[in-house]
Every structure is written in C-alpha cells, then in structure tokens.
Design a protein around this motif. Structure first.
Motif, PDB file in Angstrom:
ATOM      1  N   GLU A  32       0.853  -1.192   0.000  1.00  0.00           N
ATOM      2  CA  GLU A  32       0.000   0.000   0.000  1.00  0.00           C
ATOM      3  C   GLU A  32       0.886   1.239   0.000  1.00  0.00           C
ATOM      4  OE1 GLU A  32      -3.539   2.048   2.717  1.00  0.00           O
ATOM      5  OE2 GLU A  32      -3.069  -0.094   2.937  1.00  0.00           O
ATOM      6  N   ASN A  33       0.588   2.152  -0.888  1.00  0.00           N
ATOM      7  CA  ASN A  33       1.375   3.383  -0.962  1.00  0.00           C
ATOM      8  C   ASN A  33       0.572   4.570  -0.446  1.00  0.00           C
ATOM      9  OD1 ASN A  33      -0.272   4.520  -3.061  1.00  0.00           O
ATOM     10  ND2 ASN A  33       0.842   3.315  -4.578  1.00  0.00           N
ATOM     11  N   TRP A  34       1.175   5.739  -0.515  1.00  0.00           N
ATOM     12  CA  TRP A  34       0.513   6.969  -0.097  1.00  0.00           C
ATOM     13  C   TRP A  34       0.311   7.857  -1.325  1.00  0.00           C
ATOM     14  CZ3 TRP A  34      -2.623   9.705   2.395  1.00  0.00           C
ATOM     15  CH2 TRP A  34      -2.546  11.106   2.455  1.00  0.00           C
ATOM     16  N   GLY A  35      -0.928   8.270  -1.516  1.00  0.00           N
ATOM     17  CA  GLY A  35      -1.244   9.208  -2.583  1.00  0.00           C
ATOM     18  C   GLY A  35      -1.139   8.623  -3.974  1.00  0.00           C
ATOM     19  N   GLY A  36      -1.104   7.280  -4.099  1.00  0.00           N
ATOM     20  CA  GLY A  36      -0.999   6.669  -5.407  1.00  0.00           C
ATOM     21  C   GLY A  36       0.417   6.562  -5.936  1.00  0.00           C
ATOM     22  N   TYR A  37       1.418   6.895  -5.101  1.00  0.00           N
ATOM     23  CA  TYR A  37       2.814   6.866  -5.531  1.00  0.00           C
ATOM     24  C   TYR A  37       3.558   5.741  -4.816  1.00  0.00           C
ATOM     25  CZ  TYR A  37       1.669  11.548  -7.216  1.00  0.00           C
ATOM     26  OH  TYR A  37       1.075  12.618  -7.856  1.00  0.00           O
ATOM     27  N   ASN A  38       4.073   4.785  -5.563  1.00  0.00           N
ATOM     28  CA  ASN A  38       4.817   3.687  -4.951  1.00  0.00           C
ATOM     29  C   ASN A  38       6.166   4.132  -4.393  1.00  0.00           C
ATOM     30  OD1 ASN A  38       3.157   1.419  -4.895  1.00  0.00           O
ATOM     31  ND2 ASN A  38       3.522   0.971  -7.055  1.00  0.00           N
ATOM     32  N   LEU A  39       6.582   5.371  -4.707  1.00  0.00           N
ATOM     33  CA  LEU A  39       7.773   5.930  -4.059  1.00  0.00           C
ATOM     34  C   LEU A  39       7.545   6.126  -2.566  1.00  0.00           C
ATOM     35  CD1 LEU A  39       8.972   8.675  -6.585  1.00  0.00           C
ATOM     36  CD2 LEU A  39      10.294   6.706  -5.811  1.00  0.00           C
ATOM     37  N   LEU A  40       6.283   6.273  -2.169  1.00  0.00           N
ATOM     38  CA  LEU A  40       5.925   6.520  -0.776  1.00  0.00           C
ATOM     39  C   LEU A  40       5.249   5.270  -0.219  1.00  0.00           C
ATOM     40  CD1 LEU A  40       4.439  10.118  -1.262  1.00  0.00           C
ATOM     41  CD2 LEU A  40       6.812   9.475  -0.743  1.00  0.00           C
ATOM     42  N   VAL A  41       5.960   4.542   0.624  1.00  0.00           N
ATOM     43  CA  VAL A  41       5.473   3.264   1.143  1.00  0.00           C
ATOM     44  C   VAL A  41       4.797   3.507   2.492  1.00  0.00           C
ATOM     45  CG1 VAL A  41       6.074   0.851   1.487  1.00  0.00           C
ATOM     46  CG2 VAL A  41       7.574   2.307   0.113  1.00  0.00           C
ATOM     47  N   LYS A  42       3.535   3.113   2.593  1.00  0.00           N
ATOM     48  CA  LYS A  42       2.732   3.451   3.773  1.00  0.00           C
ATOM     49  C   LYS A  42       3.089   2.584   4.976  1.00  0.00           C
ATOM     50  CE  LYS A  42      -2.060   4.211   5.223  1.00  0.00           C
ATOM     51  NZ  LYS A  42      -1.702   5.465   5.899  1.00  0.00           N
ATOM     52  N   LEU A  43       3.471   3.245   6.074  1.00  0.00           N
ATOM     53  CA  LEU A  43       3.812   2.543   7.314  1.00  0.00           C
ATOM     54  C   LEU A  43       2.575   1.957   7.974  1.00  0.00           C
ATOM     55  CD1 LEU A  43       6.413   5.038   8.805  1.00  0.00           C
ATOM     56  CD2 LEU A  43       6.877   2.637   8.251  1.00  0.00           C
ATOM     57  N   ASN A  44       2.751   0.823   8.645  1.00  0.00           N
ATOM     58  CA  ASN A  44       1.684   0.187   9.420  1.00  0.00           C
ATOM     59  C   ASN A  44       1.685   0.801  10.819  1.00  0.00           C
ATOM     60  OD1 ASN A  44      -0.131  -1.417  10.750  1.00  0.00           O
ATOM     61  ND2 ASN A  44       1.038  -3.319  10.515  1.00  0.00           N
ATOM     62  N   GLN A  45       0.838   1.780  11.010  1.00  0.00           N
ATOM     63  CA  GLN A  45       0.825   2.536  12.265  1.00  0.00           C
ATOM     64  C   GLN A  45       0.310   1.708  13.440  1.00  0.00           C
ATOM     65  OE1 GLN A  45      -1.373   6.181  11.401  1.00  0.00           O
ATOM     66  NE2 GLN A  45      -0.531   6.143   9.326  1.00  0.00           N
ATOM     67  N   HIS A  46      -0.315   0.575  13.156  1.00  0.00           N
ATOM     68  CA  HIS A  46      -0.836  -0.271  14.231  1.00  0.00           C
ATOM     69  C   HIS A  46       0.228  -1.241  14.759  1.00  0.00           C
ATOM     70  CE1 HIS A  46      -4.937   1.126  13.530  1.00  0.00           C
ATOM     71  NE2 HIS A  46      -4.695   0.991  12.237  1.00  0.00           N
ATOM     72  N   ASN A  47       1.358  -1.316  14.106  1.00  0.00           N
ATOM     73  CA  ASN A  47       2.429  -2.205  14.525  1.00  0.00           C
ATOM     74  C   ASN A  47       3.189  -1.561  15.691  1.00  0.00           C
ATOM     75  OD1 ASN A  47       4.877  -3.654  14.789  1.00  0.00           O
ATOM     76  ND2 ASN A  47       4.903  -4.182  12.610  1.00  0.00           N
ATOM     77  N   PRO A  48       3.223  -2.197  16.860  1.00  0.00           N
ATOM     78  CA  PRO A  48       3.926  -1.621  18.014  1.00  0.00           C
ATOM     79  C   PRO A  48       5.391  -1.320  17.732  1.00  0.00           C
ATOM     80  CG  PRO A  48       2.557  -3.454  18.708  1.00  0.00           C
ATOM     81  CD  PRO A  48       2.548  -3.465  17.208  1.00  0.00           C
ATOM     82  N   ALA A  49       6.032  -2.119  16.891  1.00  0.00           N
ATOM     83  CA  ALA A  49       7.446  -1.894  16.586  1.00  0.00           C
ATOM     84  C   ALA A  49       7.622  -0.584  15.804  1.00  0.00           C
ATOM     85  CB  ALA A  49       8.005  -3.069  15.785  1.00  0.00           C
ATOM     86  N   VAL A  50       6.690  -0.299  14.920  1.00  0.00           N
ATOM     87  CA  VAL A  50       6.743   0.959  14.163  1.00  0.00           C
ATOM     88  C   VAL A  50       6.553   2.133  15.113  1.00  0.00           C
ATOM     89  CG1 VAL A  50       5.595   2.363  12.401  1.00  0.00           C
ATOM     90  CG2 VAL A  50       6.017  -0.072  11.985  1.00  0.00           C
ATOM     91  N   ARG A  51       5.573   2.037  15.984  1.00  0.00           N
ATOM     92  CA  ARG A  51       5.322   3.121  16.954  1.00  0.00           C
ATOM     93  C   ARG A  51       6.549   3.359  17.830  1.00  0.00           C
ATOM     94  NH1 ARG A  51      -0.925   3.047  19.170  1.00  0.00           N
ATOM     95  NH2 ARG A  51      -1.935   2.649  17.163  1.00  0.00           N
ATOM     96  N   ASP A  52       7.123   2.288  18.313  1.00  0.00           N
ATOM     97  CA  ASP A  52       8.296   2.432  19.183  1.00  0.00           C
ATOM     98  C   ASP A  52       9.443   3.093  18.424  1.00  0.00           C
ATOM     99  OD1 ASP A  52       6.898   1.244  21.216  1.00  0.00           O
ATOM    100  OD2 ASP A  52       7.850  -0.741  21.002  1.00  0.00           O
ATOM    101  N   TYR A  53       9.613   2.707  17.170  1.00  0.00           N
ATOM    102  CA  TYR A  53      10.709   3.273  16.385  1.00  0.00           C
ATOM    103  C   TYR A  53      10.499   4.780  16.192  1.00  0.00           C
ATOM    104  CZ  TYR A  53      13.910   4.276  12.586  1.00  0.00           C
ATOM    105  OH  TYR A  53      14.909   4.826  11.825  1.00  0.00           O
ATOM    106  N   ILE A  54       9.309   5.172  15.802  1.00  0.00           N
ATOM    107  CA  ILE A  54       9.040   6.593  15.556  1.00  0.00           C
ATOM    108  C   ILE A  54       9.147   7.390  16.855  1.00  0.00           C
ATOM    109  CG2 ILE A  54       7.290   8.262  14.819  1.00  0.00           C
ATOM    110  CD1 ILE A  54       8.653   6.735  12.528  1.00  0.00           C
TER     111      ILE A  54
END
Length: 602
Positions: free
Chosen positions: A146-168
């Motif tokens: 899944e991308n953001w805005g229709g651009y595959n250059l922008l890869v959409k982060l899984n905000q529900h993943n605890p590891a992603v939240r911890d990293y950010i």
C-alpha cells in the motif's frame, strides 16, 4: 502559558530555499543549511519568534520519501550542521519545529530494503501496510504494498504495529537529544491513526516542557485532533481558504462565518483552539498570486495577525513574491532565494514593512494572542471585531472596498484609541469610537494608556511608505524577482488534493459576492496605511431620502427599501458617505444581509 501561545511562525522549505538538487546522489554532504544562518536574524527582525522548517532528513527527492530519519539530508549538510543551526536559532530567541513524516517512508528506507532482500523472512515485513508477496509493481519488486497518494515511491507505514510506533517515538527522542528541537509538525496528520498520534503526544509530554505537536489537517472537525490527548494544534485550511476568497469575492461574510464556527468549535473560548493560521505554504499557491486585487495584501495580513490562532509567514511571501502551480509541479512554490537580493526590503518594500510592523504589534499586544473574539460589524466589504484580554480591548477594522468607510464601534473602557499602523488617535465617546478605514486597508486600534506616548514612533513608520496599489483586475505586471505582480488568479490545491473547505457554512448568495470594480480610483492610489478624509460631493449633500423610514417599527418588519434607508441614515450620522457606499447599500436586496448590516450600528 506556553511559548507557542505567543508564537509568530516563519516557514521554510529548506531543499527549495537553498537550491538543493532535485534528486539525492547520497554523495559527500554539502553544507547548504549553513547558508540559511543569515535568515535567522531576518526572521527575528520581521517579528517572528518561531521557525517551522522541513523536511530535513535524508530522502530521495522532495524530502517526503524518507531514507533515514536520523540523518540530515546530505544535500543540506551533516547532523552537526543541523545542531548548530538550531542552537543559533535559540540564541536569537527563535523556537524550532521540524517536519515529522511518519505516515510513509521512501523505498530506500532500511526496513523496506530488508523486505526486498529477505521477502517473507524479513522481520520488517509487517512494518508496512498490505505487503503482498503474490503481487508486483512497476519496480518489479516481486511483491506489492500500500502506498501513499498513489505513488509507490511513498510506502505506507503500518501505524498499528507496536514496533513501528516504538521506532518513531525513539526518532522523536533522538531529535530532541541531538538537535534540541521544540516541536514537530506531523505531515498528513489527517490520515494518521489516532492511537498512533496519542503515542506521539505522550512522548512529546515526556521529552521537553511545552514540546509542541502540530498536525497537517485539511478539513473536518479540528477538535478531533486538537485536544489534551492528541495534538496541540492543526493547520487551519478553513481560514486559509476564506482569507483569500473572501477578498477576491468581496465577501467578508465567508471569513467571519468561518471564524465564528471555528471559535464555536473551541467552546467559544480564546484558549479553545489555537490553530496554525497561514495564507500560503509549500503546497499552495502564493497569496500574492491568488489575490485579484494586490492591495488586499494589507487587509489579508492584518486579519492573519489578529484573528484567533497562531500566524505563520511562508518564506519569501513577506517580499510579495509570486508562485503558482505549473504542470502539476510544486517547484515554483519552493524557489531558491538569496537574502542579499532583498537586503533593502525592510526599509523599501512596503509588504515587508507591513509584516514587520504586524509582528511588532503582535509581540506588544497580549490581547492578540490571548484575547477573546467578538464581532462588531460585518458587511460584504467591511469587517470589525475586538480581542479582549484582562482590561484591554483591541479593535480591528478591515475594508476590501476601493472607498474609505466610516465605522462607529463599541470600544473598551478607556478615553482614547490609537491606530497601531497609522498613529491616528480617536476619542471614545459614550463607550464608542468613530473611525474611518482606508480603501483596501485596515487598522489595529489599541487603547491608549500611560506609557504608550511613543506608540506612533514604535509602529507607524510603515505608514510613511504607500503600498503598490491595484483596483479590480488592473495592475502593474512584473516577475518574482522585481517584486511586482500579475493579476491572474488561480484555484489552489493542496498536496492532499483540491478543495480545502468542507466545514459546513452558510455561504452568502452568489449575487451578494460582489465583483471587484475594474476602475482605478484616486483613493486606491493612496497609502494603504493612511487614514483618509473625504468630503461629500454636492450631489451627496443634497440627497434626499426617497423612502421614509418608519422608525417606530422593528427592523424585522421593515421593507427592503426601508432597511436600505435605515442603513444610509446611520451612515450619515457617522460622517460623509460616498457614491460607492450608497451603491453598496442600494445593490444589496437581501433581507438577512441588510438586517445584519443595520444591527451592526448602535
């Protein structure tokens, strides 16, 4: 009170301002950020005390396809360059917030690269949304996502993943530790998960006192984002749209109604919603380009600095430069500028002088940061309101018409008011002041108190230089570099799409949105800051009322003609009226509008 309650922001898109290459070669760092150090004193000198700068971190191209959250983009320099830059901002009294692009990353980000190498065995395969190893894409990755805005250059982060939240969250801690920043603007906050943002707010509360979280939100009920558990503020696209279209359409009803609704959203309290107000930014066309009548630069910015919220100036707009979207590109909105080319702007450029004066007034006037809001007068072309804090009441008047307009307004409990931009003084009589507002201009009326004897010398030097003026669709033309202007107006679009105003509002009928006159009047050539005087013509003096006004009945029972005459009668009591003022009244045949108008007098 937090620092951001009294902030006046300056906004920089650094890759554009420094003239960095459009694509990142990942080569030896080039210290372009250092070239922005002279801008810090400029920011301070025009009255700003906070800087929003970004995106800054390593990316592929425009900055929003992040490669490394913990490394300054090599096109701008090194991490030490950024630390030094923030330190110098702080030394000069400027707070700094950065762009937090936490909705998506670029394809060069380490987690995505690991997925490319290890596919199903990557520990990061769940860091992104809907990674499908049975799919493919134009890069022939052998999987889709899944991308953001229709651009595959922008890869959409899984905000529900605890590891992603911890990293950010750790990224935020790193930014504060390494660079000592004061806040973050969350890119695309209107699509961020609320639980995700609440995690970021907890970190904000942890890392630094008064650490500010502001989100990019286009439309909707702003209180969903702005509350004790989520963000401190969001971008005020509702007001942004109203400010330019309300002037282009000669429709102050749109602006006033937008302000009223936003104030109600915040519980009708001055501290209810402290929104980030702006007239242009890196995603929308320059205000000087959007305005049909360039003289409206003055009332637009008076409103920006005096309405509830936190004002912001986008780099270069204080000089009056142009910028419109071309062929779907934002490049012309993000130009490289040399401050040396504008060295004399604070003295010789009337727009820069106006912004400087407004910054100074805002700093010296607590009511503009903390005061309540009360509407005093409203027509399609004139608007007045007050901001009261403690025992101080400040009155703001603006006029988008080509003629001077007289206002009789309720005032604070003082003997005299002074125009902060003109230095003119007006007495308070029976709790009211009578002022004349210049054509396509405005004024901030401050109560005169002990110790304000030097008010004229503090602020009104700006009135000594008239703005370049235009009336209707006639104006001089020139390029950005020479700070002149073109007249073509275009619709603005945001990065999230066109159309920024979906707030329910009762818009004035189309026929009430009077078109700008194409005539260039003598009045429109005078100073934007000069309070003008005007003698009635012989025809006006001899005018007789055609329709008797039945003064013994409520306004609600009057006919259209009687309401018009009642308004004209009140105008005459306030001073001479012009033919244009008479036309404005005669051409308004809408009962509700006339009732609001007549009730605005006392």
């Amino acid at each position: 009170m937090a620092w951001y309650d009294e902030a006046v922001f300056y906004h920089i898109y650094p890759l554009g301002l420094t003239g960095a290459p459009k694509q990142n070669s990942y080569g030896t760092p080039e210290p372009r950020l250092k070239t922005l150090c002279p801008w810090i004193s400029h920011i301070r000198e025009i009255g700003c005390n906070a800087l929003y700068i970004g995106p800054l971190f390593e990316s592929v191209g425009h900055g929003y396809e992040t490669t490394d959250y913990k490394k300054l983009d090599g096109r701008l320099g090194t991490n030490q360059d950024l630390a030094d830059f923030v330190q110098e901002c702080h030394r000069q009294g400027i707070r700094v917030i950065l762009d937090g692009v936490f909705n998506h990353t670029g394809r060069d980000f380490f987690a995505f690269q690991d997925i490319k190498r290890n596919r199903e065995n990557s520990p990061y395969k769940d860091w992104y949304c809907n990674v499908n190893f049975w799919g493919n894409n134009e890069y022939n990755d052998g999987f889709s996502y899944e991308n953001w805005g229709g651009y595959n250059l922008l890869v959409k982060l899984n905000q529900h993943n605890p590891a992603v939240r911890d990293y950010i969250c750790d990224v935020i801690r790193f930014w504060v530790k390494e660079f000592d920043i004061d806040g973050i603007r969350l890119d695309a906050a209107d699509v961020l998960d609320f639980g995700y943002m609440q995690s970021l707010r907890r970190v904000a509360n942890e890392v630094k006192p008064d650490f500010w979280l502001m989100g990019e939100v286009i439309h909707g009920d702003y209180t969903r984002w702005v509350n004790e558990g989520t963000l401190h503020s969001v971008t005020n696209y509702h007001l942004h749209k109203a400010l330019y279209s309300g002037h282009n359409d000669h429709n102050y009803f749109e602006i006033a109604h937008t302000v009223r609704r936003l104030y109600e959203m915040g519980g009708n309290r001055p501290d209810g919603l402290k929104l980030y107000n702006f007239v242009d930014n890196h995603d929308v066309e320059r205000i000087y380009t959007k305005l049909n009548n360039k003289a409206h630069f003055t009332p637009v910015h008076i409103l920006l600095y005096t309405l509830p919220g936190v004002p912001s100036i986008y780099y270069g707009s204080e000089f009056g430069i142009e910028g419109r979207k071309e062929y779907g590109s934002d490049a012309s909105l993000r130009p490289a500028l040399s401050l040396e080319d504008y060295a004399d702007a604070p003295e010789k450029n009337p727009r820069t002088r106006l912004i400087s004066a407004l910054g100074k007034i805002r700093k010296e006037t607590k009511a503009l940061s903390f005061g309540d809001y009360k509407e005093l007068l409203l027509t399609t072309r004139q608007y007045a309101f007050s901001r009261s804090y403690g025992d101080e009441t400040v009155i703001i008047t603006v006029n988008n018409d080509d003629s001077v307009f007289s206002m009789n307004l309720a005032a604070g409990n003082v003997a005299e008011y002074a125009g902060a931009l003109s230095g003119e003084r007006v007495p308070v009589r029976d709790g009211r002041i009578e002022v004349r507002v210049g054509a396509n201009s405005g004024e901030i009326w401050l109560p005169v108190r002990e110790g304000m004897e030097e008010l004229h010398t503090l602020f009104s030097e700006v009135s000594e230089m008239p703005l370049e003026r235009s009336s209707g669709n006639t104006s001089e033309t020139s390029s950005e570099a020479s700070l002149k202007y073109e007249t073509e107006s275009t619709e603005d679009e945001t990065a999230a799409g066109s159309g920024t105003d979906e707030l329910p509002m009762e818009e004035a009928p189309e026929s009430e949105k009077e078109k700008v006159s194409g005539e260039t009047t003598e009045e429109s050539q005078k100073s934007a800051f000069e309070i003008k005087t005007e003698e009635p013509s012989e025809k006006e003096s001899a005018e007789e009322t055609k329709t008797p006004v039945r003064k013994d009945i409520p306004y609600e029972e009057m006919s259209i003609e009687e309401l018009q005459e009642a308004i004209l009668d009140k105008m005459r009591k306030n001073g001479p009226i012009t033919e244009q003022m008479q036309r404005d009244v005669r051409e308004n045949v809408y009962r509700n509008s006339l009732l609001i108008w007549v009730n605005s007098f006392r």
